[in-house]
Design an enzyme around this catalytic site. Structure first.
Site, PDB file in Angstrom:
ATOM      1  N   TYR A 112       0.808  -1.231   0.000  1.00  0.00           N
ATOM      2  CA  TYR A 112       0.000   0.000   0.000  1.00  0.00           C
ATOM      3  C   TYR A 112       0.840   1.281   0.000  1.00  0.00           C
ATOM      4  O   TYR A 112       2.040   1.234   0.162  1.00  0.00           O
ATOM      5  CB  TYR A 112      -1.119  -0.036   1.036  1.00  0.00           C
ATOM      6  CG  TYR A 112      -0.881  -0.019   2.519  1.00  0.00           C
ATOM      7  CD1 TYR A 112       0.310   0.333   3.098  1.00  0.00           C
ATOM      8  CD2 TYR A 112      -1.945  -0.355   3.377  1.00  0.00           C
ATOM      9  CE1 TYR A 112       0.445   0.366   4.480  1.00  0.00           C
ATOM     10  CE2 TYR A 112      -1.814  -0.330   4.759  1.00  0.00           C
ATOM     11  CZ  TYR A 112      -0.616   0.038   5.300  1.00  0.00           C
ATOM     12  OH  TYR A 112      -0.493   0.071   6.656  1.00  0.00           O
ATOM     13  N   GLU A 113       0.200   2.378  -0.293  1.00  0.00           N
ATOM     14  CA  GLU A 113       0.879   3.665  -0.495  1.00  0.00           C
ATOM     15  C   GLU A 113       1.921   3.614  -1.608  1.00  0.00           C
ATOM     16  O   GLU A 113       2.997   4.210  -1.498  1.00  0.00           O
ATOM     17  CB  GLU A 113       1.544   4.162   0.799  1.00  0.00           C
ATOM     18  CG  GLU A 113       0.588   4.646   1.847  1.00  0.00           C
ATOM     19  CD  GLU A 113      -0.300   5.764   1.335  1.00  0.00           C
ATOM     20  OE1 GLU A 113      -1.495   5.711   1.617  1.00  0.00           O
ATOM     21  OE2 GLU A 113       0.190   6.667   0.630  1.00  0.00           O
ATOM     22  N   GLY A 114       1.590   2.898  -2.682  1.00  0.00           N
ATOM     23  CA  GLY A 114       2.544   2.715  -3.789  1.00  0.00           C
ATOM     24  C   GLY A 114       3.371   1.474  -3.536  1.00  0.00           C
ATOM     25  O   GLY A 114       4.145   1.432  -2.576  1.00  0.00           O
TER      26      GLY A 114
END
Lengths: 562, 562
Positions: free
Chosen positions: B428-430
């Site tokens: 998550y978050e890239g």
């Protein structure tokens, strides 16, 4: 997605690292081997694979001492046995087909790719068959083997107790002679896979216990056959009192067992008194290989799912693309992960096949010398096959989640289950740390070190095909040097601390050789790319870790953990 | 076991890599910093840590659109806010304490070690505060910030849609101008962390959506503030229709959200139309750092549990021992794993602190030049902090299971939860792959490459302390060469395929420098052993992987995945 049995990869591994052309495989044609693997693959894909997520969501459960397996488990197990799969490698004189370990390994991969939790049950039975066949009295063999080979009854291994896991010297389960040649068994065991379940009409427990007059430590342990139901049909004095709530393999009941609540469970000695560990090791060695195969199986399944997902899922665009989102398989970082997963899976499969082939050689080769050498090679390769294949299973299933992105973290997708299931593999049947100690303290020096030398000589030939002579020879001489350094003082802190990184590098060198040979056999294509990638990327990374581990071990010696 | 807040390690990281002595931290004394970290540690250990297993076993649940958090969640969140923890780094002009990112990072580690599923809620709120503070109108700020800073209301980030994960260009959520300056939002979002829950009286959704006349692709995306309850108290036209069943962080509700079932949810524009991605990136950058900190947090907790277990558990005997079983902490292979876990955790913590310090510098340094350079350094370090810390979180939590053996595979033990929770972090978050692409395609060339050069110059000074000048200089010149090669053609298959291994090696070089510096600060002890181990073992292994990755990328180019 549906599981695609990797029939051609398995056959390729049998033919290259598995040395299927060796004389002692003359009784089995390639056509027969192919037919068996294909047929097993069909059963695995059609019948077992659909059970896997069911078993994860509806785990085995216990009620009043009775264990119920997940929906579909019983009937599938029955049909699987009826089709003769349980007896594949079982002894021919007790109803088995007596096929070589090579075939057993090929099929074991298929069952475990389809559902590891399901396939664990027959894996344990195979171990019990082996120990009984090798060490039990003729009466016990005649009574128990036919039904274990057919799968009507299943087997278990009862080693672990709360205080005795990897270290069995503190084992407390007790055995008493009853005077009639049988024994009374009392005590508790934990982590007993399929210790109780509803798929078979009897369960044959092999239990390690200690006689009152036995010497302390591991030389005072005996092995007993303790059936759930006695030959006269009465229930033995044993029960499963709880199931563990585990990270993975939910479909497989992991039982806490109690023996002798009402005076003692009736047991029969296997082998000699106080020699139980030897008997147990017979079955443990092959079980270690088969755990390695479970690693291959999960890695294969995870890779298949990842390739399929990466072909479907569109995100971003790649440089050479005209417009619109690309399938993520075209993104270099994703493709790199997939290539790495494929290469590691193939490497582990080849290591396992080579081990199986050596086990077959130790039993089937013509000359006693050849059998001895093959046995030594199997002994060297077993810890590599177990530890390497299970390490990469954890890595490959983790990469599978990464490729699936957020979807990989959702349980319904199915890769998360593979990741959870895989995490037991580096632990059970001897932790990988113990495999490394076994390698460094015993296996490197087998046959005065000749077994290692011979193996590495073959690896060098293989590596030369892909890496060229100078590099291949440098790799092999580096790993030989490292192995020599460690085996000089195998019990030193330095060797023990560097054992695991050495194991991984040695496995990479040997597997790299096999990969190159199998690429040569099929003349290139994806197999060659995988071999080249493995030798170019995986191998030097593992070597760097092993080389630095010795210096790391020096730091360890003065490290004061606060 | 109880969680022990690593107060002194956090302070050490603040003082070394975090450059706590810099002039722009003059408003905060070391005593104050220590008091805050200690007090946060106490709250984390006493109040939050006991919730962690509860949340895992009794996940957040949904009933008729209402989400209930696990038992204890609500009251703990309320008390945590009442103690002022939510406003720690919030803007002072809206009720926050305006403390630097360095302090926020220290505390974020503590909350997440105690319970990552719990700590995710304020982590998202912090991101919303940041985006609103930076880009929203004064009216929106005045209305929303005070309650977000106090924690009475919480925030979310709504990016992902089923077809648009990492790649937002295909975003389909729609926005329509209502003529009164507000907008009507319609569409579906998935993977919305704390998208609905019962801990706060309002939830402020930041939603990416597209206006009908917007350009295609990522330049046509706008950011909207869409509150659950409108200022007049009515329920906005939005709902959570289901929760995901995830591998980990069960206590954190991951919501599928629907906007505009009944005509459209009312939203307010943040920033300018079609510039939503810029606003989102503001919050995403800091969120990426904080996800790295979550990695540190899980690694720290897993290591603590492993050390405690390894001290208690007795198995086998070590060479220098008289009799009886040794605590497994004395076994070299176990001690090696613990040292590696400690070293990796410390390395990740230092990387995160250095990133936080650069963010602080970009906002607080006196001269505009210093602020610009600090901003560039923060930009370079952010993908390293995010990807490296989350990679090692997966590895360290896996080692924790290994050290616990069979017990580690049992859910009650608690390490398996850390392993499951950690697996979302590289995604998550890239995804970490995207961090690597960001590094290679943008960050290596910041300020004409001077940012990287300066950073590596400091690393070399640090490494010299432990490794000596010649080796330190060789390491730095090798990684510089690699970075140069990749950044020359950042969009080539070769660079993209080697980006991830390069990121890992670069992170190891930079973290190695910080480790050496922090060891020098405390003059030896365990910290020095950890620094030496990291530089001797981890660093060369990561370098070997990065060096071979370029050759590996060539193989990739012709690899035909079958």
């Amino acid at each position: 997605m549906t599981y695609q049995p990797p029939v051609s990869q398995i056959l390729l591994a049998m033919q290259s690292a598995g040395k299927f052309g060796a004389p002692h495989y003359a009784d089995l044609s390639l056509d027969d081997a192919q037919a068996i693997i294909s047929e097993a693959g069909r059963f695995a894909a059609e019948r077992i694979a659909p059970l896997n997520q069911v078993g994860d969501r509806l785990p085995a459960s216990i009620n009043d001492g009775k264990v119920t397996t997940p929906p579909g488990w019983r009937v599938t197990y029955r049909d699987w046995c009826a089709a003769g799969w349980n007896g594949l490698a079982g002894p021919a004189d007790h109803g088995g087909q007596g096929l070589p370990m090579l075939m057993a390994v090929g099929c074991t991969e298929l069952w475990n790719s389809a559902s590891m939790a399901f396939a664990l049950c027959p894996l344990l039975t195979a171990g019990a068959i082996e120990a009984i066949a090798a060490h039990a009295s003729q009466d016990l063999k005649d009574f128990y083997l036919p039904k274990l080979v057919s799968g009507e009854w299943t087997g278990t291994m009862n080693l672990t107790e709360p205080q005795a896991g990897s270290d069995l010297s503190d084992l407390r389960c007790r055995a008493e002679r009853l005077g009639d040649g049988t024994y009374s068994i009392t005590g508790s065991k934990i982590f007993i896979t399929y210790g109780e379940h509803d798929c078979a009409s009897n369960i044959v427990h092999l239990v390690l216990a200690r006689l009152a007059d036995a010497p302390a430590g591991t030389r005072g342990i005996s092995l007993f056959l303790v059936p759930k139901f006695l030959p006269d049909g009465t229930h033995n004095d044993l029960r499963c009192h709880s199931l563990e709530h585990k990270l993975g393999i939910h479909g497989s009941p992991t039982c806490a067992m109690t023996y002798g609540d009402n005076g003692g469970a009736k047991g029969w000695l296997i082998g000699e008194e106080n020699r139980g560990l030897n008997c147990m090791f017979t079955m443990m060695n092959n079980a270690r290989l088969l755990v390695g195969v479970q690693g291959v199986a999960l890695a294969e399944r995870a890779t298949q799912m990842s390739v399929a997902y990466a072909r479907e899922r569109r995100q971003g665009s790649v440089p050479d693309q005209r417009a619109g989102a690309s399938a993520i398989i075209r993104h270099p970082d994703v493709k790199r992960m997939l290539l790495e997963m494929r290469a590691k899976t193939a490497a582990a499969r080849l290591l396992c096949m080579a081990t199986a082939s050596s086990i077959d050689g130790s039993l089937r080769a013509k000359s006693a010398d050849d059998r001895r050498l093959a046995h030594a090679r199997a002994s060297l390769l077993t810890p590599l096959a177990k530890a390497y294949s299970t390490e990469i299973a954890v890595e490959v299933t983790s990469s599978a989640i990464q490729i699936h992105g957020g979807m990989g973290y959702i349980e319904e997708t199915g890769v998360a289950q593979l990741y959870r299931d895989a995490r037991i593999l580096p632990i059970y049947e001897g932790t990988n740390g113990i495999q490394a100690i076994d390698l460094v303290s015993r296996k490197l020096r087998l046959e005065d070190g000749e077994t290692l030398l011979d193996t590495l000589k073959s690896s060098q030939q293989g590596l030369t095909i892909v890496a060229g002579e100078p590099l291949a020879s440098r790799i092999v001489s580096e790993i030989s040097e490292l192995a020599k350094t460690l085996s000089k003082a195998p019990d030193s802190v330095q060797s023990l601390a560097a054992a695991m990184p050495l194991l991984r590098a040695l496995a990479a060198v040997i597997a790299g050789g096999y990969l190159a040979e199998s690429a040569a056999l099929v003349q290139g294509g994806a197999t060659e790319s995988e071999a080249r990638y493995f030798i170019t990327v995986e191998l030097p990374t593992a070597m760097a870790a092993a080389k630095s581990a010795l210096s790391g071990a020096e730091i360890l010696a003065t490290y004061n953990l606060q």
